[in-house]
Each structure stands twice: as structure tokens, then as C-alpha cells.
Design an enzyme around this catalytic site. Structure first.
Site: not given
Ligand code: E4P
Length: 220
Positions: A85
Site C-alpha cells: 500500500k
Molecule cells: C485501508 O486502506 C485503510 O487503511 C483503512 O480502511 C482506513 O480505515 P479508517 O478510516 O477506519 O481508519
């Protein structure tokens, strides 16, 4: 479609993977930090409990392109097949391009607009992760952003998939799937809300009661 768990909690992943039809696990630095274990320790354990055929995602921390590429290569060495990522910043966009050329799959993350997500896809990201609830929390329309991004990828970058993220309710996740997204990642509390309706337990209890009144036992 692909359903992912958004967590680095190894015992919970092991338990839930036996129940829910998951395609793999996504993590981010906040999620790994909350667990208190080193990413180099937790990622191999997550891969072991989900199995090699399922997909695992982990995020880089560096803010510079070269650092992101180095971290991605290290992640890929420790967990072959991992999807890295990369936040879709200018440095991240360059890193996605370099990693794509190296054959390391990426997901463009921290996506707050459809145009930002489209750029990640054009740079070669296999997945793009729009942050639905975080956009809603800023007063925006997270679902509309996802609809726009989904359509843009269909038209202009069909090799990339939307992996919708950042959810607080099952409804947000369903709306993304209805918009055509190929994948969603859910925190454990939102996942479990799908099956948490009190009426379900009441319905099962009534079946038992009717059966036991008729036959005096609870076996078929
Ligand atoms: C996924 O790529 C994200 O890191 C994650 O879903 C963020 O979620 P949040 O906004 O609940 O922290």
C-alpha cells in the site's frame, strides 16, 4: 468480489477466517501499531493463518519515493506476493510507477478524491482504496466519490480495481458494492454488524421452540 478484513489481530483473523468468506487481510501503520507487534513479525503470522492463496496488504511508512520503493522491496522479500500500500502523494505516485516496473503489486491508498485514485491506477496500481467514511466525516460524499472512481477506472484504467475502505457501517460498504467495486475491506466491528441483527437470534430461537414443543427434543 473480494472481501478483506482490515486488521492485524492474528487470533481474530484466524477465528474469523474460519467463518467469513474472506479473500485476505489489509493492514495500515495505525492498525499494526495498535497491535504492538513489529510488522516483520505480524505479517508472516497473518499470511500463515490466512493461507498462501489469500492476499495480504501492508503499507510503507517512508514519505520519499526511494524509501517507499526500498520498504516495498523489503516487504515483498519477507512476504512474497504481498500487495504494498502506497499513499497517493506525488512521491507515492512515482513509487507506484517504479514498483509496477519491478513487478511488485501495489494499492494506492489514502485516496480522498476520484481524480487522485485515477492517477494511482494510471501509474499502475492494481488496487485503489478510497476512504469512504473519512470523506463523509469531512462533510463530503464518500459514496459519490467511489461511484465516480469506479466509473473512471472502468473507462480509463480497467486493469485497476477499487478496494473501498474506511467504513463505519455495513450500509456504506453495500453502497460501494452496488456501485460496482470489486473489493471492500471491513474493520471487525463492521463485519460482525452484518450478522448482528437481534431478529435473527429471535427467529432461530422460535424455530427451536416450535420443534421442541412438537417433538420434545432438539435434534432432526
Ligand atoms: C485501508 O486502506 C485503510 O487503511 C483503512 O480502511 C482506513 O480505515 P479508517 O478510516 O477506519 O481508519
Amino acid at each position: 468480489m473480494e472481501l478483506y478484513l482490515d486488521t492485524a489481530n492474528v487470533p481474530e483473523v484466524e477465528r474469523l477466517a474460519a467463518i467469513y468468506p474472506i479473500a485476505g487481510v489489509t493492514t495500515n501503520p495505525s492498525i499494526v501499531a495498535a497491535g504492538g507487534h513489529s510488522v516483520w513479525d505480524v505479517l508472516p503470522r497473518l499470511q500463515t493463518v490466512i493461507g498462501k492463496e489469500k492476499r495480504l496488504f501492508a503499507q510503507v511508512l517512508s514519505r520519499e519515493t526511494a524509501g517507499m520503493v526500498n520498504e516495498a522491496r523489503s516487504l515483498h522479500e519477507v512476504v512474497p506476493g504481498i500487495i504494498v500500500k502506497i499513499p497517493v502523494t506525488p512521491a507515492g505516485l512515482a513509487a507506484i510507477g517504479r514498483l509496477t516496473a519491478l513487478g511488485i503489486p501495489t494499492l494506492g491508498t489514502a485516496v480522498y478524491s476520484a481524480g487522485q485514485g485515477l492517477l494511482a491506477a494510471l501509474a499502475g496500481a492494481e488496487y485503489v482504496a478510497p476512504y469512504v467514511n473519512r470523506v463523509d466525516a469531512q462533510g463530503g460524499d464518500g459514496i459519490q466519490m467511489v461511484r465516480d472512481l469506479q466509473r473512471l477506472l472502468e473507462l480509463h484504467a480497467p486493469h485497476s480495481k477499487v478496494l473501498a475502505a474506511s467504513f463505519k457501517t455495513p450500509r456504506q460498504a453495500l453502497d460501494c458494492l452496488l456501485a460496482g467495486c470489486a473489493a471492500i475491506t471491513l474493520p471487525l466491528d463492521v463485519l460482525q454488524q452484518f450478522l448482528a441483527a437481534p431478529a435473527v437470534d429471535a427467529a432461530v430461537a422460535k424455530f427451536e421452540q416450535d420443534w421442541s414443543q412438537a417433538f420434545g427434543q432438539l435434534t432432526l
